[in-house]
Design a protein around this motif. Structure first.
Motif, short mmCIF file in Angstrom:
data_model
loop_
_atom_site.label_atom_id
_atom_site.label_comp_id
_atom_site.label_asym_id
_atom_site.label_seq_id
_atom_site.Cartn_x
_atom_site.Cartn_y
_atom_site.Cartn_z
N GLY A 1 -11.28 -9.26 26.16
CA GLY A 1 -11.29 -10.50 26.91
C GLY A 1 -10.96 -10.26 28.36
N ASP B 1 -1.10 -17.22 33.88
CA ASP B 1 -0.77 -18.42 33.12
C ASP B 1 -0.70 -19.60 34.10
N ARG C 1 -1.87 -14.11 30.46
CA ARG C 1 -2.33 -14.34 29.09
C ARG C 1 -3.70 -13.70 28.91
N VAL D 1 -7.40 -14.11 27.60
CA VAL D 1 -8.43 -15.08 27.23
C VAL D 1 -9.56 -14.31 26.56
N ASP E 1 -15.69 -16.79 21.10
CA ASP E 1 -15.13 -17.41 19.89
C ASP E 1 -16.10 -17.27 18.73
#
Length: 453
Positions: free
Chosen positions: A154, A159, A166, A168, A172
C-alpha cells in the motif's frame, strides 16, 4: 570504532572472491552491503565500497558488540558482554553475493558475526543455524526448508488526526480475486524479476485475504540457504515497493482489523537422497513430536514480536493450538499432502512470521525436531477438525510475547542450544520490546511494526 584490525585475516582465499570482484566491476556495483539479522529481528549491516571490497572480504567490517543488544525500537539494552567495549567483525559469505535490482549500484552478501581473531561469535544468529545444521548432519540428516511469506502492499500516509503514519492498502480486492492480480501487477512483475535475479526461484503468487495483502512463495533450499533467501526476500519486497513510491510491510498484523501476515515454514527431512517424511512414518512422527513438545518455547523465536500475537488467534488459519493434523490449516503443524505424483510430503509450521530472525527461528525448529527424533517423542493423535470447536481439549499456544518468552526460558533443550550469551541477549531484548509496547496504544504498535518489518 576501528574498521581495519592490524594483521587480522578472517576469510581464507575463496573461489568466489575473484568472481565477485569481476562481477562488481562489470555490473557497476559501488556499494556492497554486508547484512545480518539481529535479536530484534531487524536486518542490519554495513557496506563496503568496491574499491575496498577485496580487503573487506578478507577482514570483514568492524562492528560494536553492543548492536546485538539493540531492540527493534533502537533502544540499547544492558546485556553482559554487549557493552560499548568490545568488537566483532561483520564477515560476508562470498557464496551469497547478489546484485540488488531494486537498488542500482548496490549488491549484498549475507554475513556472520565473528570475533577479531576470526572465530565465530556466540551471539551470531547465522552461526546458530549453522550449528543446528551440523547437529542434523551428525545424525546423517539434512533439511530442506522454505518460508511462505505474506505481506501487505500500500502507501504509508500521515494520519489526518496527527498520530503515527498509517498504512493505506493498495486495494480492497477479494481473496484470490483476479482484480487483485491486476491492481498489483506492475509491482509483482518487478518483484518477481528482482527475486529471480538474486537466485530466488518464484514458485507461485496470489492476492491474499486482506486488503492489499499479497503472497509470493519461493522454492525450498537447504536450511542455511533458506534463511538467507528469506532475508533477501524481506528486503527486496520492501525495496521494490519504495522504488515505486509504495510501502510494503511483512509485519504480522499491520492492520488491526484485517488478516495478518504469516511466513509459514515448510520443512522436509532428508537422508541418502530420500525424503524421510515420505519414507519413515516413525521418524516423521518423532520430528512432529519434538515440534509439539517445544511449541510454546518455539513460538518466542518463530513469532518474535509483540505484534505477532495479534495474528495467532483461533479460527484465523494462523494456528492457536499446539496440535498437528493432515492438511489441517488450523493446526500449528500441518502435514501437507504431496502435489502430484512427483511431489514430496512436507511439514508446515504455521506459527511463524517475518518479524522473527529467520536464523534463530529455523535453527530452533531443527533442534526441536531433532530432540523429538532422539527421544522418540510421541506427537499424540492427529487432529482432523478445527481445534477451536472443542473447547478445553487442546493446549493453546502462548497468547503474548511475555508468555512465550517464559516458555522459552523454561525449555532446557532450546536454552542449551542457544547458549548463555545468545539466550541472555535474546530474552533481554525481547522483554524490553514487550515492556516498551505495554504502555502504548494500538496505533503506536502497528506503526512501529509496519515501518520496521
Amino acid at each position: 570504532m576501528r574498521d581495519r584490525p592490524s594483521g587480522t585475516k578472517i576469510n581464507q582465499p575463496d573461489p568466489h572472491v575473484r568472481r565477485i570482484l569481476e562481477r562488481a566491476e562489470l555490473e557497476g556495483i559501488e556499494l556492497i552491503r554486508f547484512l545480518y539479522a539481529d535479536h530484534g529481528g531487524v536486518i542490519r549491516g554495513k557496506a563496503a565500497s568496491r574499491s575496498r571490497l577485496a580487503e573487506r572480504l578478507r577482514t570483514g567490517i568492524g562492528h560494536t558488540v553492543a548492536m546485538m543488544a539493540m531492540n527493534m525500537l533502537d533502544q540499547l539494552q544492558e546485556v553482559e558482554h554487549m557493552s560499548p567495549v568490545g568488537e566483532v567483525r561483520i564477515v560476508p559469505d562470498p557464496a551469497t553475493y547478489v546484485p540488488l535490482p531494486h537498488a542500482p549500484g548496490a549488491a549484498a552478501m549475507l554475513s556472520d558475526l565473528c570475533l577479531p581473531d576470526g572465530t565465530p561469535w556466540d551471539a551470531c544468529a547465522r552461526t546458530f543455524l549453522k550449528n543446528a545444521v551440523a547437529e542434523l548432519a551428525s545424525e546423517n540428516y539434512t533439511l530442506q526448508a522454505a518460508f511462505e511469506p505474506e505481506f501487505t502492499l500500500g502507501r504509508r500516509l500521515p494520519d489526518p488526526s496527527g498520530g503515527p503514519d498509517r498504512l493505506v492498502p493498495l486495494d480492497d480486492a477479494l481473496c484470490y480475486a483476479n482484480a487483485g492480480f491486476d491492481t498489483a501487477h506492475d509491482y509483482t512483475i518487478k518483484l518477481m524479476r528482482a527475486l529471480e535475479t538474486q537466485g530466488l526461484r518464484v514458485e507461485h503468487y496470489h492476492p491474499e485475504l486482506g486488503p492489499g495483502q499479497q503472497e509470493l512463495s519461493i522454492r525450498h533450499a537447504p536450511a542455511l540457504r533458506a534463511a538467507d533467501n528469506h532475508v533477501l526476500y524481506r528486503e527486496t519486497v520492501r525495496g521494490v515497493a519504495m522504488r515505486m513510491s509504495m510501502w510494503a510491510t511483512l509485519a504480522p498484523k499491520p492492520l488491526a482489523d484485517q488478516s495478518g501476515n504469516g511466513a509459514h515454514l515448510h520443512l522436509s527431512l532428508w537422508r541418502d537422497s530420500q525424503n524421510v517424511f515420505g519414507e519413515d512414518d516413525e521418524i516423521r512422527a518423532a520430528f512432529i513430536g519434538g515440534l509439539i513438545a517445544h511449541l510454546p518455547a518455539l513460538t518466542a523465536l518463530t513469532c518474535g514480536s509483540v505484534n505477532s500475537f495479534r495474528r495467532l488467534s483461533p479460527r484465523s488459519w494462523s494456528s492457536a493450538y499446539a496440535v498437528y493434523g493432515p492438511d489441517n490449516r488450523e493446526a500449528a503443524v500441518r502435514v501437507c499432502s504431496p502435489l502430484g505424483e512427483s511431489g514430496e510430503p512436507n511439514l508446515e509450521l504455521k506459527p511463524s512470521d517475518s518479524s522473527a530472525n529467520p536464523y534463530l527461528s529455523l535453527g530452533a525448529v531443527i533442534h526441536a525436531g531433532l530432540d523429538g527424533i532422539r527421544r522418540k517423542l510421541d506427537p499424540g493423535e492427529p487432529v482432523d477438525v478445527d481445534p477451536d470447536t472443542r473447547p478445553g481439549r487442546y493446549p493453546r499456544l502462548p497468547a503474548s510475547l511475555p508468555e512465550a518468552l517464559d516458555a522459552l526460558e523454561a525449555d532446557e533443550v532450546l536454552m542449551e542450544a542457544l547458549g548463555p550469551l545468545r539466550r541472555n541477549a535474546y530474552l533481554t531484548v525481547k522483554r524490553s520490546e514487550a515492556a516498551a509496547f505495554a504502555g502504548r496504544d494500538v496505533s503506536y504498535e502497528l506503526f512501529n511494526h509496519l515501518r520496521v518489518f
